[in-house]
Design an enzyme around this catalytic site. Structure first.
Site, PDB file in Angstrom:
ATOM      1  N   GLN A 134       0.884  -1.115  -0.030  1.00 13.06           N
ATOM      2  CA  GLN A 134       0.008   0.073   0.054  1.00 13.06           C
ATOM      3  C   GLN A 134       0.738   1.303  -0.080  1.00 13.06           C
ATOM      4  O   GLN A 134       0.145   2.320  -0.432  1.00 13.06           O
ATOM      5  CB  GLN A 134      -0.998   0.139   1.290  1.00 13.06           C
ATOM      6  CG  GLN A 134      -1.831  -1.180   1.077  1.00 13.06           C
ATOM      7  CD  GLN A 134      -3.057  -1.202   2.191  1.00 13.06           C
ATOM      8  OE1 GLN A 134      -2.665  -2.234   3.208  1.00 13.06           O
ATOM      9  NE2 GLN A 134      -4.039  -0.471   2.169  1.00 13.06           N
ATOM     10  N   HIS A 162       0.772  -9.465   4.207  1.00 13.88           N
ATOM     11  CA  HIS A 162      -0.277  -8.498   4.375  1.00 13.88           C
ATOM     12  C   HIS A 162      -1.253  -8.548   2.727  1.00 13.88           C
ATOM     13  O   HIS A 162      -0.935  -7.411   2.211  1.00 13.88           O
ATOM     14  CB  HIS A 162       0.262  -6.914   4.712  1.00 13.88           C
ATOM     15  CG  HIS A 162      -1.081  -6.197   5.072  1.00 13.88           C
ATOM     16  ND1 HIS A 162      -1.053  -5.683   6.403  1.00 13.88           N
ATOM     17  CD2 HIS A 162      -2.096  -5.699   4.318  1.00 13.88           C
ATOM     18  CE1 HIS A 162      -2.291  -4.803   6.517  1.00 13.88           C
ATOM     19  NE2 HIS A 162      -2.689  -4.869   5.323  1.00 13.88           N
ATOM     20  N   ASN A 221      -2.177 -11.107   8.021  1.00 13.67           N
ATOM     21  CA  ASN A 221      -2.965  -9.970   8.232  1.00 13.67           C
ATOM     22  C   ASN A 221      -4.568 -10.418   7.607  1.00 13.67           C
ATOM     23  O   ASN A 221      -4.808 -10.820   6.697  1.00 13.67           O
ATOM     24  CB  ASN A 221      -2.629  -8.709   7.432  1.00 13.67           C
ATOM     25  CG  ASN A 221      -3.626  -7.443   7.707  1.00 13.67           C
ATOM     26  OD1 ASN A 221      -3.589  -6.907   8.741  1.00 13.67           O
ATOM     27  ND2 ASN A 221      -4.288  -7.373   6.767  1.00 13.67           N
ATOM     28  N   GLU A 222      -5.357 -10.213   8.716  1.00 14.79           N
ATOM     29  CA  GLU A 222      -6.988 -10.233   8.213  1.00 14.79           C
ATOM     30  C   GLU A 222      -7.033 -11.604   7.587  1.00 14.79           C
ATOM     31  O   GLU A 222      -7.492 -11.387   6.486  1.00 14.79           O
ATOM     32  CB  GLU A 222      -7.370  -8.960   7.921  1.00 14.79           C
ATOM     33  CG  GLU A 222      -7.289  -7.888   8.630  1.00 14.79           C
ATOM     34  CD  GLU A 222      -8.050  -6.569   8.209  1.00 14.79           C
ATOM     35  OE1 GLU A 222      -8.590  -6.727   6.887  1.00 14.79           O
ATOM     36  OE2 GLU A 222      -8.283  -5.615   8.951  1.00 14.79           O
TER      37      GLU A 222
HETATM   38  C1  BGC Z   1      -6.439  -3.873   6.013  1.00 14.99           C
HETATM   39  C2  BGC Z   1      -5.701  -2.622   5.429  1.00 14.99           C
HETATM   40  C3  BGC Z   1      -6.796  -1.531   4.894  1.00 14.99           C
HETATM   41  C4  BGC Z   1      -7.489  -1.283   5.866  1.00 14.99           C
HETATM   42  C5  BGC Z   1      -8.619  -0.291   5.575  1.00 14.99           C
HETATM   43  C6  BGC Z   1      -7.628  -3.611   6.898  1.00 14.99           C
HETATM   44  O1  BGC Z   1      -8.656  -4.480   6.140  1.00 14.99           O
HETATM   45  O2  BGC Z   1      -5.478  -4.473   6.757  1.00 14.99           O
HETATM   46  O3  BGC Z   1      -4.734  -3.064   4.333  1.00 14.99           O
HETATM   47  O4  BGC Z   1      -6.276  -0.646   4.056  1.00 14.99           O
HETATM   48  O5  BGC Z   1      -8.302  -2.261   6.595  1.00 14.99           O
HETATM   49  O6  BGC Z   1      -9.619  -0.608   4.768  1.00 14.99           O
END
Ligand code: BGC
Length: 390
Positions: free
Chosen positions: A20, A114, A157-158
């Site tokens: 990002q 990520h 991540n997530e």
């Molecule tokens: C993610 C980020 C994203 C942010 C806002 C999360 O889902 O880890 O990569 O930019 O939220 O949407």
């Protein structure tokens, strides 16, 4: 005016993710998706914030504000640009970043994955392939030697959002407004297996390890509790359950979602919404922290929370209120280790630069960093852990 006090060892910082902000992440599947003919993404990441070269400016800016922790991700597609081919130079790059943080008095926290994958990984089946956990574990082993001095490691991540992205890519489902795609069950299984492998590997370094899940703060209309349970289970509960036995659970939250007998609903008519179209709802992160602790029994680290807005004063309002709710949760007994704001910089929000989450922006011509008032504000709160609330 009341002042609330956070513990002296509370970790205060900001988060970013490689794809990002770094720019030119050429070997990643997202880059490929951005440039392919007929791409449905509105914008390409391109140079992004050029943080690959300007990470020193970012870390200096963070340190100058009063924040003391920086969460960033290392990019698998750079470290292993082709299957089995490791770039020593890229490992050295990320080691320099970690070292630069340490030298600047900033605590580094590292995410190993990520959202983005190497192109070759996706070509060979990606997270749907049974070999995925092995390939991820091999990459994690490659990264271990550079992690000295890192305070916390986040594996993937997530994973819940990633499994939904993979599920959504099949494009078979017609989604109603407000609904999230069904996570792919095979990807879910492989992500959990990969996480467990990574936890075992990272533990050999002695660094605390966990993963950041993004609960959606589902709340049910009377009678819709079972609809909620069934909807939430594959979309977040299983991923929180998979964190049991880790050293901490990380949570990331931005908004909430109402569940009726007809399923999930978009933000209600007339509600304030952010640039991502999400309902403005600062208590989200405290609710996520309580849920994460309830399910895992672990201490909670807030690894992301923030707001996409062009109005920086509203960012301060949102964050102040989010912190107030977190403090309440702590007083009620939820152990919370720290708060990392999303994001240090305006960034590439997976298809567009328009939703600005940053505590700082940057010039698209010179890449000069332009701190917003919210950065100084949050840094000020971090300096003595004191927050003024109404
Ligand atoms: C993610 C980020 C994203 C942010 C806002 C999360 O889902 O880890 O990569 O930019 O939220 O949407």
């Amino acid at each position: 005016m009341t002042t609330i006090q956070f513990p002296a060892d509370f970790l205060w910082g900001a988060s970013t993710a490689a794809h990002q902000i770094e720019g030119n992440n050429l070997n990643s599947d997202w880059w490929q998706r951005e440039v392919e003919p007929g791409s449905r993404l509105a914008e390409r990441s391109g140079d992004a914030a050029d943080s690959y070269h300007r990470y020193r400016d970012d870390i200096d800016m963070l340190a100058a504000s009063g924040l003391r922790s920086y969460r960033f991700s290392v990019e698998w597609a750079r470290i292993e640009p082709e299957r089995g081919m490791v770039s020593r130079a890229e490992l050295a790059h990320y080691r320099r970043m970690i070292q630069y943080c340490l030298d600047a008095g900033v605590t580094p926290l590292v995410t190993l994955h990520h959202f983005t994958n190497p192109r070759w990984f996706v070509r060979d089946g990606g997270w749907l392939d049974p070999g995925a956990p092995d390939l991820f574990a091999r990459y994690v082993e490659t990264v271990l030697p550079i992690l000295d001095g890192v305070s916390h490691v986040f594996t993937i991540n997530e994973p819940n959002i990633l499994a939904m992205m993979i599920g959504g890519e099949k494009g078979e489902e017609q989604l109603q407004a407000g609904a999230l795609p069904a996570p792919d069950p095979v990807a879910t299984e492989h992500l959990i297996a990969a996480h467990r492998r990574a936890v075992d590997l990272v533990r050999t370094t002695g660094i605390p390890v966990g993963w950041p899940v993004a609960p959606q703060q589902f709340f049910a209309d009377p009678g819709a509790e079972e609809v909620l349970r069934a909807y939430a289970h594959p979309r977040e509960t299983v991923f929180l359950e998979a964190a049991r036995g880790d050293d901490f659970v990380a949570v990331q939250a931005y908004t909430r979602t109402r569940i009726t007998l007809d399923g999930p609903q978009p933000a209600p008519e007339g509600a304030e919404v952010t640039l991502t179209g999400w309902e403005y709802y600062p208590p989200a992160i405290a609710e996520a922290a309580r849920l994460g602790h309830e399910i895992t029994g672990l201490p909670v680290l807030v690894s992301e929370n923030g707001i996409a807005t062009a109005d920086d004063a509203r960012r301060i309002d949102y964050t102040r209120d989010a912190l107030r709710h977190l403090h309440e949760a702590m007083e009620e007994g939820t152990p919370i280790l720290g708060y990392l704001h999303w994001s240090l910089l305006d960034n590439y929000e997976w298809g567009s630069f328009r939703p600005t989450f940053g505590l700082a922006s940057w010039s698209p011509e010179t890449f000069e960093r332009l701190p917003k008032p919210s950065l100084a504000w949050l840094g000020g709160v971090a300096r003595d852990g004191r927050l003024d609330v109404d």
